[in-house]
Write an enzyme that holds these catalytic residues in place. Sequence first.
Site, short mmCIF file in Angstrom:
data_model
loop_
_atom_site.label_atom_id
_atom_site.label_comp_id
_atom_site.label_asym_id
_atom_site.label_seq_id
_atom_site.Cartn_x
_atom_site.Cartn_y
_atom_site.Cartn_z
N MET A 12 -1.61 0.57 3.93
CA MET A 12 -2.51 1.64 4.36
C MET A 12 -1.89 3.00 4.14
O MET A 12 -0.73 3.24 4.50
CB MET A 12 -2.86 1.48 5.84
CG MET A 12 -3.67 0.24 6.16
SD MET A 12 -4.32 0.28 7.85
CE MET A 12 -5.55 1.59 7.71
N ASP A 17 -9.62 4.45 -0.05
CA ASP A 17 -9.55 3.14 -0.70
C ASP A 17 -8.96 2.08 0.21
O ASP A 17 -9.55 1.01 0.42
CB ASP A 17 -8.74 3.24 -2.00
CG ASP A 17 -9.42 4.10 -3.05
OD1 ASP A 17 -10.67 4.15 -3.05
OD2 ASP A 17 -8.71 4.73 -3.86
N CYS A 100 7.32 1.47 -8.70
CA CYS A 100 7.02 1.43 -7.28
C CYS A 100 6.21 0.18 -6.93
O CYS A 100 6.49 -0.49 -5.93
CB CYS A 100 6.27 2.69 -6.87
SG CYS A 100 5.93 2.79 -5.09
N CYS A 196 3.10 10.43 -5.78
CA CYS A 196 3.08 10.77 -4.36
C CYS A 196 4.35 11.47 -3.93
O CYS A 196 4.53 11.74 -2.74
CB CYS A 196 2.89 9.49 -3.53
SG CYS A 196 4.19 8.26 -3.80
#
Length: 363
Positions: A12, A17, A100, A196
Amino acid sequence: MTSPKDKIALAMSGGVDSSVAAILLQEDGWDVIGVTLRMHDPSIFGESANEVPKQARVVADQLGIKHYVIDCISDFQRLVLAPAWSDYTSCRTPSPCLRCNEGIKFGVLLNWALDNNCSALATGHYVKLDCSQNEVALRRGEDKNKDQAYFLAGLSQAQLSRIVFPLGDYNKSWVKEKARATGLPCADSKESQDTCYILPDLTFQETLQKQFSPDNQSMPGYILDWKGKQLAKHSGIHNFTIGQRRGVGVGAGVKAWVCRIDADTGNVHLTNNEDDLLSSEFNVSDLSWTTISPPDTPLECEVQVRHRSQPVKALLSDILGGRGQVILQQPVRAVTPGQAAVFYLGDRVLGRGWIEGVSEFCN
């Protein structure tokens, strides 16, 4: 294989999404727990390092599911960030999202889920899994504009057999409408950035440099035009990638692109002829397959050399020790060392290799 009614961990972020993925899992009868990875070092990102966990907690509370935060800062640095900086300083352009996914989301997080009595891990990726045959096939998502299969091409059968992708059959507009209908605060949130891990007002490269080389110990050199003329001095090869036109830092008087980066001298070579960026063959290393066994070679397939590129028919051959040669049916622009070449049969992802040996581009 897993099935609804089991306990499942959901990655999460608090975005639309993963939040809608949670709703769909609940509707299918899964016992859902939310898990958020803390990957940002507070000493670098400050209070913003807690932003994603806080957003995810809000959604988890609204949906009535337990929520956990896993600190994987050191794993993220070791498996993703340090290799990315090493690539940049070695005349390569890294693929941090693939690393990742392979090492963190479906490595550290999946292992955590299994260790905590979950049958599987779910994410909000727009991809499909086909379990109709004797192995789990990874396929492109229904929404071709959001398809993320490219970024998951390094996953193994062992990983795929423990993953659920609830959004694979849906498009983004439907997902947003589902979020609105449920009253989720993230229904109209902006899309996240491609990476990110970016500090405000900095590029990904500059963010990595701040962490791994604050004294600017990246190879400097000169920017040279197509005649070998020195146009300017630059502060480090990490700021450049093959095919780059914007942000080069010089005015050549005409359109010009980076066509070669010399790791020995630090010189960055430009071309004013875009055809110089075309390549018909290249080598790959560290081949990884989503299939149970590596496919037979020579392999006729399609290949993508970056996420947004069109797939091109290709022949993969000479595989030895995890290496191979890719011969393209038609030339492709800006094949870049360090990026992933992802192999497909139709909409099925077969695997990936790291692009190497593009001699025209990188010494």
